[in-house]
Design a protein around this motif. Structure first.
Motif, PDB file in Angstrom:
ATOM      1  N   THR A 165     -45.068  -9.505 -76.250  1.00  0.00           N
ATOM      2  CA  THR A 165     -45.350 -10.415 -75.135  1.00  0.00           C
ATOM      3  C   THR A 165     -44.048 -10.753 -74.429  1.00  0.00           C
ATOM      4  O   THR A 165     -42.967 -10.707 -75.035  1.00  0.00           O
ATOM      5  CB  THR A 165     -46.007 -11.725 -75.617  1.00  0.00           C
ATOM      6  N   GLY A 166     -44.160 -11.108 -73.155  1.00  0.00           N
ATOM      7  CA  GLY A 166     -42.982 -11.488 -72.385  1.00  0.00           C
ATOM      8  C   GLY A 166     -43.073 -10.972 -70.969  1.00  0.00           C
ATOM      9  O   GLY A 166     -43.771  -9.988 -70.676  1.00  0.00           O
ATOM     10  N   GLU A 167     -42.371 -11.643 -70.039  1.00  0.00           N
ATOM     11  CA  GLU A 167     -42.361 -11.202 -68.648  1.00  0.00           C
ATOM     12  C   GLU A 167     -41.664  -9.844 -68.508  1.00  0.00           C
ATOM     13  O   GLU A 167     -42.113  -8.975 -67.758  1.00  0.00           O
ATOM     14  CB  GLU A 167     -41.669 -12.253 -67.779  1.00  0.00           C
ATOM     15  N   ASP A 168     -40.568  -9.685 -69.215  1.00  0.00           N
ATOM     16  CA  ASP A 168     -39.875  -8.386 -69.226  1.00  0.00           C
ATOM     17  C   ASP A 168     -40.563  -7.514 -70.268  1.00  0.00           C
ATOM     18  O   ASP A 168     -40.598  -7.851 -71.459  1.00  0.00           O
ATOM     19  CB  ASP A 168     -38.403  -8.587 -69.575  1.00  0.00           C
ATOM     20  N   LYS A 169     -41.127  -6.416 -69.863  1.00  0.00           N
ATOM     21  CA  LYS A 169     -41.949  -5.582 -70.730  1.00  0.00           C
ATOM     22  C   LYS A 169     -41.139  -4.573 -71.537  1.00  0.00           C
ATOM     23  O   LYS A 169     -41.712  -3.713 -72.205  1.00  0.00           O
ATOM     24  CB  LYS A 169     -42.992  -4.827 -69.884  1.00  0.00           C
ATOM     25  N   ILE A 170     -39.818  -4.683 -71.518  1.00  0.00           N
ATOM     26  CA  ILE A 170     -38.973  -3.735 -72.247  1.00  0.00           C
ATOM     27  C   ILE A 170     -37.950  -4.505 -73.074  1.00  0.00           C
ATOM     28  O   ILE A 170     -37.302  -5.431 -72.589  1.00  0.00           O
ATOM     29  CB  ILE A 170     -38.235  -2.775 -71.278  1.00  0.00           C
ATOM     30  N   ALA A 171     -37.807  -4.124 -74.356  1.00  0.00           N
ATOM     31  CA  ALA A 171     -36.788  -4.688 -75.247  1.00  0.00           C
ATOM     32  C   ALA A 171     -35.998  -3.532 -75.862  1.00  0.00           C
ATOM     33  O   ALA A 171     -36.340  -2.354 -75.681  1.00  0.00           O
ATOM     34  CB  ALA A 171     -37.430  -5.546 -76.325  1.00  0.00           C
ATOM     35  N   PHE A 172     -34.965  -3.878 -76.626  1.00  0.00           N
ATOM     36  CA  PHE A 172     -34.080  -2.854 -77.193  1.00  0.00           C
ATOM     37  C   PHE A 172     -33.945  -3.055 -78.695  1.00  0.00           C
ATOM     38  O   PHE A 172     -33.948  -4.178 -79.197  1.00  0.00           O
ATOM     39  CB  PHE A 172     -32.695  -2.929 -76.546  1.00  0.00           C
ATOM     40  N   PHE A 173     -33.823  -1.900 -79.416  1.00  0.00           N
ATOM     41  CA  PHE A 173     -33.556  -1.968 -80.859  1.00  0.00           C
ATOM     42  C   PHE A 173     -32.516  -0.905 -81.211  1.00  0.00           C
ATOM     43  O   PHE A 173     -32.358   0.106 -80.514  1.00  0.00           O
ATOM     44  CB  PHE A 173     -34.837  -1.754 -81.674  1.00  0.00           C
ATOM     45  N   ALA A 174     -31.827  -1.153 -82.316  1.00  0.00           N
ATOM     46  CA  ALA A 174     -30.866  -0.169 -82.860  1.00  0.00           C
ATOM     47  C   ALA A 174     -30.883  -0.307 -84.379  1.00  0.00           C
ATOM     48  O   ALA A 174     -31.022  -1.410 -84.916  1.00  0.00           O
ATOM     49  CB  ALA A 174     -29.475  -0.414 -82.306  1.00  0.00           C
ATOM     50  N   LEU A 175     -30.735   0.859 -85.087  1.00  0.00           N
ATOM     51  CA  LEU A 175     -30.788   0.875 -86.547  1.00  0.00           C
ATOM     52  C   LEU A 175     -29.537   1.549 -87.091  1.00  0.00           C
ATOM     53  O   LEU A 175     -29.194   2.673 -86.687  1.00  0.00           O
ATOM     54  CB  LEU A 175     -32.050   1.625 -87.007  1.00  0.00           C
TER      55      LEU A 175
ATOM     56  N   VAL B 256     -47.096  -0.563 -77.397  1.00  0.00           N
ATOM     57  CA  VAL B 256     -47.815  -1.205 -78.512  1.00  0.00           C
ATOM     58  C   VAL B 256     -48.708  -0.169 -79.187  1.00  0.00           C
ATOM     59  O   VAL B 256     -49.484   0.533 -78.533  1.00  0.00           O
ATOM     60  CB  VAL B 256     -48.652  -2.399 -78.002  1.00  0.00           C
ATOM     61  N   GLY B 257     -48.574  -0.067 -80.500  1.00  0.00           N
ATOM     62  CA  GLY B 257     -49.341   0.900 -81.295  1.00  0.00           C
ATOM     63  C   GLY B 257     -48.601   2.197 -81.567  1.00  0.00           C
ATOM     64  O   GLY B 257     -49.083   3.022 -82.355  1.00  0.00           O
ATOM     65  N   ASN B 258     -47.431   2.402 -80.953  1.00  0.00           N
ATOM     66  CA  ASN B 258     -46.662   3.639 -81.132  1.00  0.00           C
ATOM     67  C   ASN B 258     -45.566   3.466 -82.178  1.00  0.00           C
ATOM     68  O   ASN B 258     -45.123   2.350 -82.490  1.00  0.00           O
ATOM     69  CB  ASN B 258     -46.034   4.078 -79.815  1.00  0.00           C
ATOM     70  N   ASP B 259     -45.098   4.632 -82.688  1.00  0.00           N
ATOM     71  CA  ASP B 259     -43.969   4.686 -83.614  1.00  0.00           C
ATOM     72  C   ASP B 259     -42.684   4.723 -82.795  1.00  0.00           C
ATOM     73  O   ASP B 259     -42.555   5.503 -81.841  1.00  0.00           O
ATOM     74  CB  ASP B 259     -44.100   5.944 -84.482  1.00  0.00           C
ATOM     75  N   ILE B 260     -41.719   3.863 -83.161  1.00  0.00           N
ATOM     76  CA  ILE B 260     -40.458   3.808 -82.399  1.00  0.00           C
ATOM     77  C   ILE B 260     -39.300   4.468 -83.166  1.00  0.00           C
ATOM     78  O   ILE B 260     -38.158   4.456 -82.678  1.00  0.00           O
ATOM     79  CB  ILE B 260     -40.093   2.351 -82.047  1.00  0.00           C
ATOM     80  N   LEU B 261     -39.579   5.033 -84.339  1.00  0.00           N
ATOM     81  CA  LEU B 261     -38.499   5.572 -85.185  1.00  0.00           C
ATOM     82  C   LEU B 261     -38.109   6.978 -84.695  1.00  0.00           C
ATOM     83  O   LEU B 261     -38.528   8.007 -85.250  1.00  0.00           O
ATOM     84  CB  LEU B 261     -38.939   5.604 -86.645  1.00  0.00           C
ATOM     85  N   TYR B 262     -37.261   7.017 -83.647  1.00  0.00           N
ATOM     86  CA  TYR B 262     -36.789   8.268 -83.056  1.00  0.00           C
ATOM     87  C   TYR B 262     -35.298   8.133 -82.747  1.00  0.00           C
ATOM     88  O   TYR B 262     -34.750   7.029 -82.678  1.00  0.00           O
ATOM     89  CB  TYR B 262     -37.553   8.584 -81.763  1.00  0.00           C
TER      90      TYR B 262
ATOM     91  N   TYR C 133     -32.478   4.368 -82.201  1.00  0.00           N
ATOM     92  CA  TYR C 133     -32.298   3.321 -81.175  1.00  0.00           C
ATOM     93  C   TYR C 133     -33.268   3.620 -80.039  1.00  0.00           C
ATOM     94  O   TYR C 133     -33.895   4.685 -79.967  1.00  0.00           O
ATOM     95  CB  TYR C 133     -30.853   3.307 -80.654  1.00  0.00           C
ATOM     96  N   GLY C 134     -33.337   2.695 -79.099  1.00  0.00           N
ATOM     97  CA  GLY C 134     -34.144   2.942 -77.900  1.00  0.00           C
ATOM     98  C   GLY C 134     -34.820   1.668 -77.392  1.00  0.00           C
ATOM     99  O   GLY C 134     -34.695   0.581 -77.970  1.00  0.00           O
ATOM    100  N   HIS C 135     -35.544   1.843 -76.317  1.00  0.00           N
ATOM    101  CA  HIS C 135     -36.331   0.748 -75.744  1.00  0.00           C
ATOM    102  C   HIS C 135     -37.754   0.787 -76.296  1.00  0.00           C
ATOM    103  O   HIS C 135     -38.280   1.852 -76.621  1.00  0.00           O
ATOM    104  CB  HIS C 135     -36.361   0.864 -74.214  1.00  0.00           C
ATOM    105  N   PHE C 136     -38.362  -0.387 -76.374  1.00  0.00           N
ATOM    106  CA  PHE C 136     -39.763  -0.457 -76.803  1.00  0.00           C
ATOM    107  C   PHE C 136     -40.456  -1.572 -76.008  1.00  0.00           C
ATOM    108  O   PHE C 136     -39.810  -2.498 -75.504  1.00  0.00           O
ATOM    109  CB  PHE C 136     -39.873  -0.684 -78.312  1.00  0.00           C
ATOM    110  N   GLY C 137     -41.763  -1.447 -75.902  1.00  0.00           N
ATOM    111  CA  GLY C 137     -42.558  -2.436 -75.173  1.00  0.00           C
ATOM    112  C   GLY C 137     -43.513  -1.786 -74.187  1.00  0.00           C
ATOM    113  O   GLY C 137     -43.474  -0.569 -73.968  1.00  0.00           O
ATOM    114  N   PRO C 138     -44.382  -2.581 -73.548  1.00  0.00           N
ATOM    115  CA  PRO C 138     -45.379  -2.024 -72.625  1.00  0.00           C
ATOM    116  C   PRO C 138     -44.775  -1.318 -71.417  1.00  0.00           C
ATOM    117  O   PRO C 138     -45.435  -0.488 -70.788  1.00  0.00           O
ATOM    118  CB  PRO C 138     -46.180  -3.266 -72.178  1.00  0.00           C
ATOM    119  N   GLY C 139     -43.493  -1.601 -71.086  1.00  0.00           N
ATOM    120  CA  GLY C 139     -42.872  -0.987 -69.921  1.00  0.00           C
ATOM    121  C   GLY C 139     -42.185   0.336 -70.199  1.00  0.00           C
ATOM    122  O   GLY C 139     -41.596   0.926 -69.284  1.00  0.00           O
TER     123      GLY C 139
END
Length: 280
Positions: free
Chosen positions: A193-203, A233-239, A221-227
């Protein structure tokens, strides 16, 4: 002789007649004078008093009405009365009964103060923030903002739920350990949730985060979110992708060891996310 006797009888009768006339004259002179002041009734048997009341022949007494003070007698259908002036009798005073005025006095209200039942304060026990957080469904946690001292989370039933509210300069640092003979093949974005539909992660493979923004030292690493194009939402982000545009990204698996995850949202305030790390 006969003539003499007849003469004596005539003389005797004449003398007696004169005596009766004298007696009647005397009696008439001695009687009081009556004034015929009332209405006369032509009847031979009744007389009418001043107030209209009829009396029989021979009646005597006080007249009525305005002639109440005179004595009267009914004789031969005529009412003869004395001539005294009658003073009207004073009327009795009129008694006017005035009922007492009832004044209604309203009852004085009695104020009854409410019963105050003291309620003892509820003691709220504040627990310290644990450094190890078990998996919790739909419960936001306040993770560490210090990359050198991240929040440690253990696997529960082969998964970890990472959820928090974030935004602005707020960053979350979480560390976890993949046990021996196990691996992590996916990190699924459960909600966002949030006005900005993109967030960032790094491992980073380490028990703390030290690589800053150097993607060459990140495992994923990469961006995640509806944007985003892939990590919604519902996808794997481990890339991982050597290029920051992530057009040539590759799937990543995590073997045994310690890992630290960095998560941030640059612009939205009061944004939130939920990630699930699955252990196999």
């Amino acid at each position: 002789m006969k003539y003499l006797i007849l003469l004596v009888i005539i003389f005797t009768l004449f003398a007696c007649s004169n005596i009766d006339s004298d007696l009647q004259l005397v009696a008439t002179e001695n009687q009081p004078t009556f004034n015929d002041n009332s209405s006369m009734d032509n009847s031979d048997n009744f007389c009418t008093l001043n107030s209209g009341e009829e009396v029989e022949e021979g009646w005597s007494g006080n007249d009525t009405g305005s002639n109440f003070c005179n004595k009267c007698r009914c004789m031969n259908g005529n009412l003869a009365c004395t001539r005294m002036a009658c003073i009207p009798k004073p009327l009795p005073p009129t008694s006017t009964s005035v009922p007492p005025t009832a004044t209604l006095v309203p009852p004085t209200p009695t104020l009854v103060p409410p019963t105050v039942t003291p309620v003892p304060p509820t003691a709220t026990q504040v627990l310290p923030t644990p450094t190890s957080i078990a998996t919790k469904e739909a419960l936001y946690s306040d993770y560490s903002d210090d990359p050198k001292n991240p929040t440690f989370i253990e696997f529960t039933e082969n998964k970890i739920l990472i959820s928090d509210q974030f935004g602005g300069i707020d960053r979350d640092y979480i560390t976890f350990t993949v046990p021996e003979k196990a691996k992590v093949k996916s990190i699924i974005l459960k909600s966002f949730t949030g006005e900005d539909k993109i967030a960032f992660f790094a491992l980073e493979k380490n028990n703390k985060y030290t690589v800053n923004d150097d993607i060459t030292k990140m495992i994923s690493y990469g961006h995640f979110g509806p944007g985003t194009d892939y990590s919604q939402v519902g996808n794997d982000i481990l890339y991982y992708d050597k290029n920051i545009d992530q057009k040539t990204r590759e799937k990543v698996e995590l073997g045994p060891g310690e890992y630290t995850l960095r998560i941030q949202q640059g612009t939205s305030a009061n944004a939130s996310y939920e990630l699930i790390v699955y252990l196999e």
